[in-house]
Scaffold this motif. Structure first.
Motif, PDB file in Angstrom:
ATOM      1  N   CYS A  18      -2.197   2.251   0.318  1.00  0.00           N
ATOM      2  CA  CYS A  18      -3.430   3.053   0.249  1.00  0.00           C
ATOM      3  C   CYS A  18      -3.353   4.279   1.153  1.00  0.00           C
ATOM      4  O   CYS A  18      -3.837   5.363   0.778  1.00  0.00           O
ATOM      5  CB  CYS A  18      -4.642   2.196   0.612  1.00  0.00           C
ATOM      6  SG  CYS A  18      -5.078   0.986  -0.676  1.00  0.00           S
ATOM      7  N   LEU A  19      -2.755   4.150   2.329  1.00  0.00           N
ATOM      8  CA  LEU A  19      -2.595   5.315   3.197  1.00  0.00           C
ATOM      9  C   LEU A  19      -1.631   6.321   2.578  1.00  0.00           C
ATOM     10  O   LEU A  19      -1.818   7.545   2.720  1.00  0.00           O
ATOM     11  CB  LEU A  19      -2.116   4.881   4.581  1.00  0.00           C
ATOM     12  CG  LEU A  19      -3.155   4.161   5.447  1.00  0.00           C
ATOM     13  CD1 LEU A  19      -2.521   3.684   6.751  1.00  0.00           C
ATOM     14  CD2 LEU A  19      -4.347   5.061   5.745  1.00  0.00           C
ATOM     15  N   ALA A  20      -0.611   5.828   1.891  1.00  0.00           N
ATOM     16  CA  ALA A  20       0.306   6.731   1.185  1.00  0.00           C
ATOM     17  C   ALA A  20      -0.431   7.462   0.063  1.00  0.00           C
ATOM     18  O   ALA A  20      -0.249   8.663  -0.143  1.00  0.00           O
ATOM     19  CB  ALA A  20       1.494   5.950   0.628  1.00  0.00           C
ATOM     20  N   HIS A  21      -1.280   6.738  -0.649  1.00  0.00           N
ATOM     21  CA  HIS A  21      -2.066   7.357  -1.721  1.00  0.00           C
ATOM     22  C   HIS A  21      -3.013   8.414  -1.164  1.00  0.00           C
ATOM     23  O   HIS A  21      -3.317   9.408  -1.839  1.00  0.00           O
ATOM     24  CB  HIS A  21      -2.862   6.283  -2.461  1.00  0.00           C
ATOM     25  CG  HIS A  21      -3.647   6.799  -3.632  1.00  0.00           C
ATOM     26  ND1 HIS A  21      -3.049   7.211  -4.798  1.00  0.00           N
ATOM     27  CD2 HIS A  21      -4.983   6.986  -3.800  1.00  0.00           C
ATOM     28  CE1 HIS A  21      -3.984   7.626  -5.651  1.00  0.00           C
ATOM     29  NE2 HIS A  21      -5.165   7.498  -5.061  1.00  0.00           N
ATOM     30  N   ALA A  22      -3.452   8.216   0.087  1.00  0.00           N
ATOM     31  CA  ALA A  22      -4.339   9.183   0.732  1.00  0.00           C
ATOM     32  C   ALA A  22      -3.594  10.430   1.214  1.00  0.00           C
ATOM     33  O   ALA A  22      -4.222  11.361   1.719  1.00  0.00           O
ATOM     34  CB  ALA A  22      -5.061   8.522   1.903  1.00  0.00           C
ATOM     35  N   ALA A  41      12.311  -1.337  -5.341  1.00  0.00           N
ATOM     36  CA  ALA A  41      12.424  -1.211  -6.793  1.00  0.00           C
ATOM     37  C   ALA A  41      11.066  -1.008  -7.459  1.00  0.00           C
ATOM     38  O   ALA A  41      10.970  -0.979  -8.696  1.00  0.00           O
ATOM     39  CB  ALA A  41      13.107  -2.449  -7.367  1.00  0.00           C
ATOM     40  N   GLY A  42      10.023  -0.898  -6.652  1.00  0.00           N
ATOM     41  CA  GLY A  42       8.690  -0.630  -7.193  1.00  0.00           C
ATOM     42  C   GLY A  42       7.928  -1.865  -7.621  1.00  0.00           C
ATOM     43  O   GLY A  42       6.922  -1.755  -8.333  1.00  0.00           O
ATOM     44  N   GLN A  43       8.361  -3.046  -7.168  1.00  0.00           N
ATOM     45  CA  GLN A  43       7.689  -4.287  -7.552  1.00  0.00           C
ATOM     46  C   GLN A  43       6.925  -4.862  -6.360  1.00  0.00           C
ATOM     47  O   GLN A  43       7.476  -5.010  -5.277  1.00  0.00           O
ATOM     48  CB  GLN A  43       8.711  -5.316  -8.042  1.00  0.00           C
ATOM     49  CG  GLN A  43       9.495  -4.866  -9.268  1.00  0.00           C
ATOM     50  CD  GLN A  43      10.479  -5.924  -9.733  1.00  0.00           C
ATOM     51  OE1 GLN A  43      10.108  -7.082  -9.932  1.00  0.00           O
ATOM     52  NE2 GLN A  43      11.738  -5.547  -9.892  1.00  0.00           N
ATOM     53  N   ALA A  57       3.377   4.939  -7.846  1.00  0.00           N
ATOM     54  CA  ALA A  57       3.042   6.362  -7.743  1.00  0.00           C
ATOM     55  C   ALA A  57       3.399   6.900  -6.360  1.00  0.00           C
ATOM     56  O   ALA A  57       3.896   8.033  -6.229  1.00  0.00           O
ATOM     57  CB  ALA A  57       1.557   6.566  -8.020  1.00  0.00           C
ATOM     58  N   ALA A  58       3.166   6.120  -5.319  1.00  0.00           N
ATOM     59  CA  ALA A  58       3.486   6.543  -3.951  1.00  0.00           C
ATOM     60  C   ALA A  58       5.000   6.672  -3.753  1.00  0.00           C
ATOM     61  O   ALA A  58       5.473   7.577  -3.059  1.00  0.00           O
ATOM     62  CB  ALA A  58       2.887   5.571  -2.942  1.00  0.00           C
ATOM     63  N   ILE A  59       5.758   5.772  -4.369  1.00  0.00           N
ATOM     64  CA  ILE A  59       7.225   5.866  -4.307  1.00  0.00           C
ATOM     65  C   ILE A  59       7.686   7.131  -5.020  1.00  0.00           C
ATOM     66  O   ILE A  59       8.539   7.876  -4.517  1.00  0.00           O
ATOM     67  CB  ILE A  59       7.873   4.612  -4.940  1.00  0.00           C
ATOM     68  CG1 ILE A  59       7.606   3.372  -4.068  1.00  0.00           C
ATOM     69  CG2 ILE A  59       9.376   4.820  -5.108  1.00  0.00           C
ATOM     70  CD1 ILE A  59       8.050   2.067  -4.712  1.00  0.00           C
ATOM     71  N   ALA A  60       7.124   7.383  -6.188  1.00  0.00           N
ATOM     72  CA  ALA A  60       7.515   8.562  -6.964  1.00  0.00           C
ATOM     73  C   ALA A  60       7.212   9.860  -6.225  1.00  0.00           C
ATOM     74  O   ALA A  60       7.973  10.835  -6.311  1.00  0.00           O
ATOM     75  CB  ALA A  60       6.808   8.548  -8.318  1.00  0.00           C
ATOM     76  N   SER A  61       6.100   9.888  -5.476  1.00  0.00           N
ATOM     77  CA  SER A  61       5.727  11.092  -4.735  1.00  0.00           C
ATOM     78  C   SER A  61       6.397  11.163  -3.362  1.00  0.00           C
ATOM     79  O   SER A  61       6.178  12.120  -2.608  1.00  0.00           O
ATOM     80  CB  SER A  61       4.203  11.139  -4.548  1.00  0.00           C
ATOM     81  OG  SER A  61       3.757  10.080  -3.692  1.00  0.00           O
TER      82      SER A  61
END
Length: 458
Positions: A18-22, A41-43, A57-61
């Motif tokens: 959530c902090l990454a999304h912020a 691996a995004g899991q 999404a946070a990994i991709a960004s």
């Protein structure tokens, strides 16, 4: 801001994602290499609605990374969250060895840059000063090691503050709760540390990520460290007590012919009471309420006070878990040789958490009484988690569960259970009996299908 979250259990992973999304740059650290590879691996290693999508999404960004390298995490973070488990010991007190290990590890890797070390884990009251002491122990151990064990070597220059920042996440609603909190509590005596934490949470405080952005800013309560730690324990203890209270009322309703659902609605309309946590049922479980209430009772005892209301809440809850077994005995009389089907296994819906779930006590009691126990759970049945369960046959769907059952018990109020084909299930059962352990199903509809319906406090 640069953030390090140490521990990727339920609280740590949700906090980090959530902090990454912020918009912050987050490194999550865990000492479980296989778990780290899974997250890289995004899991997600846990089930929480919406978490996997936010994580990917946070990994991709490139706002989040996962590693087992604590030194890299400590070096990266301006704010270091300690988010490891504090499970209950047999005595009721919290097991703080994981906190101690992480605090010592942080000390071993601190540099001259100022850091804010945040207790996100639920820790015993008074742990702020203790964590600071352990961090400094780690610093001194590094100093001695660097100087061949010389205790008289010059101290290393480190600069940090400890903040208590308790979490108030509900499993199954953790993403919503993070972005729409009732309050943010910061315990610290350092204006500098509090200022950094306010900056960190600013997007959340200003409702940038909230469902309703028109709401006023999220209240930020700044206290001393011990008071912040107490806020967490007192909040969970109060909610657990409120559940035990309505279950106590339900048990009286059963005896006098009242309907607890109507009683709860009536008292919940009182603004001084409110309607939340007044749903009678099988009691509370999970990872927070049981250990937090026990820890507060233990802390009170350590300081010469017996928390009698909290002890009573625990006793009511323990008895409530076996109430459905008593109701089965009233309806079926002898349970030996009968087949009982459990609808739901997890302690609440929208989670895969089986910790201290009421279903476990029920399975144990039914096995002891000679019943055959089957179960269906939307997550457990599909996830492979059933491999750790004993004394129960986990079925793949609700109709397989109903086949040959002498009674069904609704244990977990999964929303999808309201849409089951109960007409078909009734035909597959030896006896169309259902014990609604959450007062969740449509009583009239089930009775029209031929079910004998038994609720809680109804």
């Amino acid at each position: 801001m640069r953030v390090c979250v140490i521990g990727t259990g339920y609280v740590g992973l949700v906090t980090g994602v959530c902090l990454a999304h912020a918009g912050h740059h987050v490194i999550c650290v865990d000492n479980n290499e296989e778990k780290v590879k899974l997250m890289q691996a995004g899991q997600s290693p846990i089930y929480e609605p919406g978490l996997s999508d936010l994580m990917q999404a946070a990994i991709a960004s490139q706002h989040i990374q996962f590693t087992s390298d604590l030194a890299a995490g400590v070096s990266h973070g301006e704010v270091l969250f300690i988010a490891v488990g504090t499970p209950a010991l047999p005595t009721g007190e919290s097991d703080t060895r994981y906190i101690e290990s992480v605090a010592r590890g942080i000390g071993a890797h601190l540099d001259q840059d100022y850091k804010v070390i945040v207790n996100k884990s639920t820790v015993p009251i008074g742990s702020g000063d203790w964590v600071r002491m352990i961090v400094l122990d780690g610093v001194n151990e590094r100093r001695k090691a660097a100087n061949g064990g010389d205790n008289d070597a010059a101290p290393l220059a480190v600069d940090f503050d400890v903040v208590s920042n308790p979490e108030f996440l509900r499993e199954g609603s953790a993403i919503y709760d993070t972005f729409n909190p009732d309050r943010i509590v910061l315990g610290s005596s350092s204006d500098r540390a509090v200022g950094i934490m306010k900056t960190l949470y600013d997007p959340i405080v200003r409702r940038e990520l909230a469902d309703d952005k028109s709401l006023p800013p999220v209240p930020v309560l700044v206290t001393d460290i011990s008071s912040a730690e107490m806020v967490k324990y007192a909040s969970n203890a109060f909610l657990a007590t409120k559940i035990s209270f309505i279950n106590e009322v339900a048990n009286i309703c059963d005896r006098v012919g009242a309907d607890v659902t109507q009683v709860a609605k009536g008292i919940g309309l009182d603004s001084r009471i409110g309607s939340k946590f007044l749903q009678a049922g099988l009691g509370w479980g999970g990872s927070c309420f049981p250990k937090d209430v026990s820890a507060l009772i233990h802390t009170a005892h350590d300081y010469g006070y017996e928390a009698e209301i909290l002890k009573a809440a625990v006793n009511v809850n323990e008895r409530q878990r076996l109430l459905t077994v008593e109701k089965l005995q009233q309806v079926l009389k002898i349970l030996k040789g009968k087949t009982i089907g459990l609808l739901g296994l997890t302690f609440k819906p929208d989670t895969d958490d089986m910790r201290d779930a009421p279903s476990l006590k029920m399975i144990e009691a039914l096995n002891r009484l000679g019943a055959k126990v089957k179960a269906y759970d939307p997550i457990v049945s599909q996830s492979g988690l059933s491999s750790g369960l004993s004394g129960v046959i986990v079925e793949a769907d609700a109709e397989f569960l109903a086949d040959g059952c002498d009674a069904l018990v609704l244990v977990t109020d999964w929303k999808q259970f309201q849409g089951l084909d109960f007409a078909r299930m009734a035909k597959l059962m030896n006896n169309p009996i259902i014990i609604d352990g959450r007062n969740f199903l449509d009583r009239k509809a089930l009775e029209q299908l031929g079910f004998q319906y038994v609720g809680i406090g109804r």
